[in-house]
Design a protein around this motif. Structure first.
Motif, PDB file in Angstrom:
ATOM      1  N   PHE A   1      -0.016  -5.919   1.103  1.00  0.00           N
ATOM      2  CA  PHE A   1      -1.375  -6.448   0.994  1.00  0.00           C
ATOM      3  C   PHE A   1      -1.318  -7.948   1.278  1.00  0.00           C
TER       4      PHE A   1
ATOM      5  N   ARG B   1     -11.704   2.564   0.295  1.00  0.00           N
ATOM      6  CA  ARG B   1     -11.327   1.178   0.612  1.00  0.00           C
ATOM      7  C   ARG B   1     -11.490   0.262  -0.588  1.00  0.00           C
TER       8      ARG B   1
ATOM      9  N   LEU C   1       0.850  -1.193   0.000  1.00  0.00           N
ATOM     10  CA  LEU C   1       0.000   0.000   0.000  1.00  0.00           C
ATOM     11  C   LEU C   1       0.887   1.245   0.000  1.00  0.00           C
TER      12      LEU C   1
ATOM     13  N   MET D   1      -9.544  -3.060  -0.340  1.00  0.00           N
ATOM     14  CA  MET D   1      -8.314  -2.971   0.457  1.00  0.00           C
ATOM     15  C   MET D   1      -8.718  -3.131   1.927  1.00  0.00           C
TER      16      MET D   1
ATOM     17  N   ALA E   1      -2.148   4.347  -4.429  1.00  0.00           N
ATOM     18  CA  ALA E   1      -3.083   3.544  -3.620  1.00  0.00           C
ATOM     19  C   ALA E   1      -3.149   4.084  -2.195  1.00  0.00           C
TER      20      ALA E   1
ATOM     21  N   TYR F   1      -6.262   5.596  -0.163  1.00  0.00           N
ATOM     22  CA  TYR F   1      -6.603   4.944   1.109  1.00  0.00           C
ATOM     23  C   TYR F   1      -6.699   5.973   2.231  1.00  0.00           C
TER      24      TYR F   1
END
Ligand code: ADP
Ligand code: MG
Length: 317
Positions: free
Chosen positions: A135, A118, A105, A125, A109, A113
């Motif tokens: 992840f 999400r 992450l 995620m 991304a 986030y």
């Protein structure tokens, strides 16, 4: 220090030229491409005002290494590398999406986030993740490949709904993407690196999927140093990176994120030198070989000579 920022070659059999952000793509007849890796550098989809000496050579040679090391997974476009800055291969009908895959992450991304999202490209995620955390399994977050402007996130469902590719081919792309990322991850680990995320481009040739473009280069990928990863993660500190992210950071610090109305900052020579050394560092780290600086005095003549010889020797013209 000299850098290759624009190329205006006229090769035998040349039928078209496309000037990409970083590479100049010459079509030879209908079936082949000569791809000249320039020293241009792009970030936030903008080309920066100065070239980065040796960057083109680094990119071309790193991409070659990985294309050759993944031929057993998926056929790729590369035929040969006649010159440090040049790759020659098959011209494919591009599939207009970038297959982005993320093991961690970070970057875009993470920005999403942090803003509360999400679901990215239709992929969930997990809750409670921290920046740079792995992840549970790598996620595929495709992007459109826009002719102009920004690439945008797109989900598998949207890709299929828009008919960009058939489901059969799309599933094949996902499968190749996972296998390539796995191989890239293993090769990086042998060198003390983590392949954080990357993107692949595919095309069709004679109806079959072919991997095209560059892969696992610092332009298309993010790498972290493995040895300090856990420690930095635990301390919530930025990771030690081998990628263009530091160029993006520098731009952000200087007031540029590629948004409308923003002014591209001047690039001091010291910064250009720093970027060159980072690219060379990546080459040496990832290949385990000493980088051999090419002779940059008569680059244009050399590129033409080497490429012309290659095209003739291989009966491509
Ligand atoms: N084998 C291939 N066949 C057709 N197009 C290709 C092939 N390999 C790479 N390309 C395209 O060539 C271009 C490479 O130049 P690049 O500087 O990355 O441009 P861009 O700004 O479009 O990303 C890309 O648009 C890429 O999709
Ligand atoms: Mg590109």
């Amino acid at each position: 220090m000299k850098s290759l920022t624009t190329s205006k070659f006229q090769f035998t059999g040349q039928t078209a030229v496309y000037n990409g952000k970083v590479r100049d793509v010459y079509s030879i007849g209908q079936d082949y491409l000569v791809m000249v890796a320039s020293d241009r550098i792009s970030a936030f989809d903008h080309i920066l005002p100065k070239g980065i000496p040796f960057k083109g050579q680094v990119l071309n040679q790193v991409a070659t290494l990985f294309l050759n090391a993944t031929k057993d997974i998926v056929p790729n476009w590369l035929i040969g590398v006649p010159d440090p800055n040049v790759a020659v291969g098959y011209r494919c009908e591009p599939i207009r999406i970038e297959m982005v895959i993320r093991g961690y992450l970070t970057g875009h991304a993470w920005r999403e986030y942090k803003a509360g999202k999400r679901i990215l490209c239709g992929v969930e995620m997990p809750e409670g993740m921290r920046e740079n955390e792995a992840f549970p399994a790598p996620i595929i977050t495709p992007a459109t490949k826009a002719d102009e402007g920004h690439d945008e996130d797109i989900s598998r469902e949207e890709i299929l709904a828009q008919g960009i590719v058939s489901e059969e081919i799309y599933l094949q792309l996902e499968n190749y993407t996972r296998q390539l990322f796995q191989r890239g991850t293993e090769m990086a680990a042998e060198r003390g690196l983590i392949l954080v995320d990357t993107k692949y481009e595919f095309g069709l040739k004679d109806g079959k999927v072919m991997l095209m473009d560059e892969i696992h280069t610092p332009d298309s990928s993010r790498y972290f140093y493995a040895d300090v990863y856990e420690e930095l993660l635990a301390k919530n500190e930025p990771q030690r990176q081998l990628s263009k992210e530091f160029v993006r950071q520098w731009l952000i610090e200087n007031g540029f994120q590629g948004l409308e109305g923003q002014q591209m900052p001047e690039m001091p020579d010291e910064f250009v030198e720093l970027v060159t050394s980072r690219y060379i560092e990546l080459f040496e780290k990832i290949t385990g070989k000493a980088f051999e600086k090419q002779d940059v005095d008569s680059m244009d003549e050399r590129i033409i000579r080497n490429t012309e010889n290659f095209l003739k020797e291989n009966n491509l013209v």
